[in-house]
Design an enzyme around this catalytic site. Structure first.
Site, short mmCIF file in Angstrom:
data_model
loop_
_atom_site.label_atom_id
_atom_site.label_comp_id
_atom_site.label_asym_id
_atom_site.label_seq_id
_atom_site.Cartn_x
_atom_site.Cartn_y
_atom_site.Cartn_z
N SER A 156 -6.77 1.40 7.36
CA SER A 156 -6.79 0.22 6.50
C SER A 156 -7.95 0.42 5.53
CB SER A 156 -6.95 -1.04 7.36
OG SER A 156 -7.07 -2.17 6.54
N TYR A 183 -3.33 -3.03 -3.64
CA TYR A 183 -3.99 -2.20 -2.62
C TYR A 183 -4.47 -3.11 -1.47
CZ TYR A 183 -7.18 1.27 -0.51
OH TYR A 183 -7.81 2.13 0.35
N LYS A 187 -3.36 -2.97 2.45
CA LYS A 187 -4.33 -2.64 3.51
C LYS A 187 -4.42 -3.76 4.55
CE LYS A 187 -4.79 1.34 2.58
NZ LYS A 187 -4.74 2.46 3.53
N1 LIG Z 1 -12.01 7.13 0.54
C1 LIG Z 1 -12.34 5.87 0.76
O1 LIG Z 1 -13.41 5.39 0.31
C2 LIG Z 1 -11.47 4.97 1.57
C3 LIG Z 1 -11.90 3.65 1.82
C4 LIG Z 1 -11.10 2.81 2.55
C5 LIG Z 1 -9.89 3.27 3.05
N2 LIG Z 1 -9.49 4.56 2.80
C6 LIG Z 1 -8.19 4.99 3.32
O2 LIG Z 1 -8.32 6.24 3.93
C7 LIG Z 1 -7.08 6.95 3.87
C8 LIG Z 1 -7.31 8.40 3.45
O3 LIG Z 1 -7.75 8.40 2.13
P1 LIG Z 1 -8.68 9.53 1.49
O4 LIG Z 1 -9.90 8.85 1.02
O5 LIG Z 1 -8.77 10.68 2.38
O6 LIG Z 1 -7.82 9.87 0.17
P2 LIG Z 1 -7.11 11.20 -0.35
O7 LIG Z 1 -8.05 12.35 -0.29
O8 LIG Z 1 -6.51 10.82 -1.66
O9 LIG Z 1 -5.97 11.43 0.71
C9 LIG Z 1 -4.81 10.63 0.71
C10 LIG Z 1 -3.69 11.39 1.35
O10 LIG Z 1 -2.51 10.56 1.32
C11 LIG Z 1 -1.44 11.37 0.85
N3 LIG Z 1 -0.37 10.61 0.23
C12 LIG Z 1 -0.40 9.79 -0.84
N4 LIG Z 1 0.83 9.37 -1.15
C13 LIG Z 1 1.68 9.96 -0.26
C14 LIG Z 1 3.07 9.94 -0.06
N5 LIG Z 1 3.89 9.26 -0.88
N6 LIG Z 1 3.60 10.66 0.95
C15 LIG Z 1 2.81 11.37 1.77
N7 LIG Z 1 1.47 11.46 1.63
C16 LIG Z 1 0.91 10.74 0.62
C17 LIG Z 1 -2.09 12.29 -0.16
O11 LIG Z 1 -1.21 13.38 -0.45
P3 LIG Z 1 -1.27 14.14 -1.89
O12 LIG Z 1 -2.48 15.01 -1.82
O13 LIG Z 1 0.03 14.87 -1.93
O14 LIG Z 1 -1.38 13.07 -2.93
C18 LIG Z 1 -3.33 12.69 0.59
O15 LIG Z 1 -3.03 13.69 1.53
C19 LIG Z 1 -6.18 6.14 2.93
O16 LIG Z 1 -5.26 5.40 3.69
C20 LIG Z 1 -7.16 5.21 2.23
O17 LIG Z 1 -6.55 4.01 1.82
C21 LIG Z 1 -10.26 5.43 2.08
#
Ligand SMILES: NC(=O)c1ccc[n+]([C@@H]2O[C@H](COP(=O)([O-])OP(=O)(O)OC[C@H]3O[C@@H](n4cnc5c(N)ncnc54)[C@H](OP(=O)(O)O)[C@@H]3O)[C@@H](O)[C@H]2O)c1
Length: 315
Positions: A156, A183, A187
């Site tokens: 989330s 978003y 979430k």
């Molecule tokens: N980073 C933060 O500050 C933060 C804060 C709060 C929550 N989150 C949550 O943490 C999680 C991981 O995020 P992250 O920060 O690691 O971001 P990230 O590096 O952008 O990773 C996101 C992943 O989701 C995949 N994805 C997106 N759309 C998709 C689809 N249609 N089908 C399959 N895979 C898909 C992306 O694949 P592609 O590479 O192919 O696009 C990527 O592997 C997310 O749920 C995000 O909402 C992150």
């Protein structure tokens, strides 16, 4: 309180643990927090299945992990969460290829994209972040039931503070589309899905957790311009003067903790942040989980709406 906190890394969470014999399935395993969680768990002997929508990116993630963990036991599977056909195919393939999943980490996500739709016509953020994972989890449930640990972790975000789910207009057909509003709703859906899973599967020993990983600079910000990113950081630091970014290893810690912490044994339906279960808090801009995200009535409503939208029902 656990011994861990804001600065803990995934490796520190796993110190002293042996994950050999455990199978971990991670969506979004080719990037950011998903890849790092996979690396840390593989380093402890887990069999890690990285799911992603692009085989080339999955191959790169495998190489990157193997450069640090040469004997990592990794497999990949393609799954585009923005296409129910792809999700159904990945679900069927997973059931053929794998015997069990001990830890399912629904980590993939898209943030603040322009107004877009999935192949099935769902607004992209709800469609990818929640509905795709809802359908995938249904397909993977027999494998989770066959596992020993039986934990499901749904990524989330503190972004759930932005808004509850809008059950009247989930696809922004009559509401003006605002990227972060969408978003935030998606979430919140991730937390409500956790509550719904716990209600339906907790007594079978399958426990579910929602996670806010912290603020981490990953590819998640790809849809924001530099100005929009700067404005976001300004908003966040206004709300939370003590805010500091986490590194990716720190960002992967809370999902790793939720998946493996002994103190969570037998519990679920919980929202975690900084490697702890968060307080319910309807006021704080910089911590806690909102009451509306844990509301069992809203969780049931989301479950029914998700079944209707996806055509997928859990047995
Ligand atoms: N980073 C933060 O500050 C933060 C804060 C709060 C929550 N989150 C949550 O943490 C999680 C991981 O995020 P992250 O920060 O690691 O971001 P990230 O590096 O952008 O990773 C996101 C992943 O989701 C995949 N994805 C997106 N759309 C998709 C689809 N249609 N089908 C399959 N895979 C898909 C992306 O694949 P592609 O590479 O192919 O696009 C990527 O592997 C997310 O749920 C995000 O909402 C992150």
């Amino acid at each position: 309180m656990s011994e861990f906190g804001h600065d803990t890394t995934a490796d520190e969470v796993l110190e002293g643990k042996d994950l050999s014999g455990k199978t971990v399935f991670i969506t979004g395993g080719n990037s950011g927090l998903g890849q790092e969680t996979g690396r840390a768990m593989a380093a402890k002997g887990a069999h890690v299945i990285l799911a992603g929508r692009d085989q080339g990116k999955l191959d790169e993630a495998v190489s990157a992990i193997r450069s640090e963990v040469p004997d990592a036991n990794l497999e990949t599977i393609t799954c585009d969460l923005a296409s129910l056909d792809s999700v159904h195919a990945a679900g069927a393939e997973a059931n053929e290829r794998f015997d069990k999943i001990d830890l399912l980490i629904n980590n993939a996500g898209v943030m603040a994209c322009p107004k877009m739709h999935t192949d099935d016509g769902f607004e992209m953020q709800l469609g990818t972040n929640h509905l795709g994972h809802f359908a995938l989890t249904k397909h993977l449930m027999p494998l989770v039931e066959a596992g020993t640990d039986k934990r499901i972790v749904n990524l989330s975000s503190r972004g759930h503070h932005i808004a509850p789910v809008d059950f009247d207009d989930p696809n922004f057909e009559s509401t003006d589309y605002v990227p972060f509003l969408s978003y935030g709703r998606s979430k919140t859906a991730n937390v409500l899905f956790t509550v719904g899973l716990e209600k339906r599967f907790g007594d079978k020993g399958i426990h579910s957790y929602a996670v806010h990983p912290g603020g981490i600079q990953t590819n998640l910000g790809r849809h924001m311009s530099e100005e929009e990113s700067a404005a976001l950081v300004e908003r966040v630091t206004e709300n939370d003067p003590g805010f500091s970014w986490k590194t990716i290893p720190q960002g992967a810690a809370t999902q790793t903790w939720a998946a493996t912490a002994d103190e969570l044994e037998g519990k679920g339906g919980l929202y975690c942040e900084d490697c702890n279960v968060a307080e319910v808090d309807d006021a704080s801009p910089n911590s806690g989980v909102r009451t509306y995200a844990l509301d069992p009535v809203a969780a049931d409503k989301l479950w029914a709406m998700s079944e209707e939208m996806t055509g997928v029902t859990f047995a």
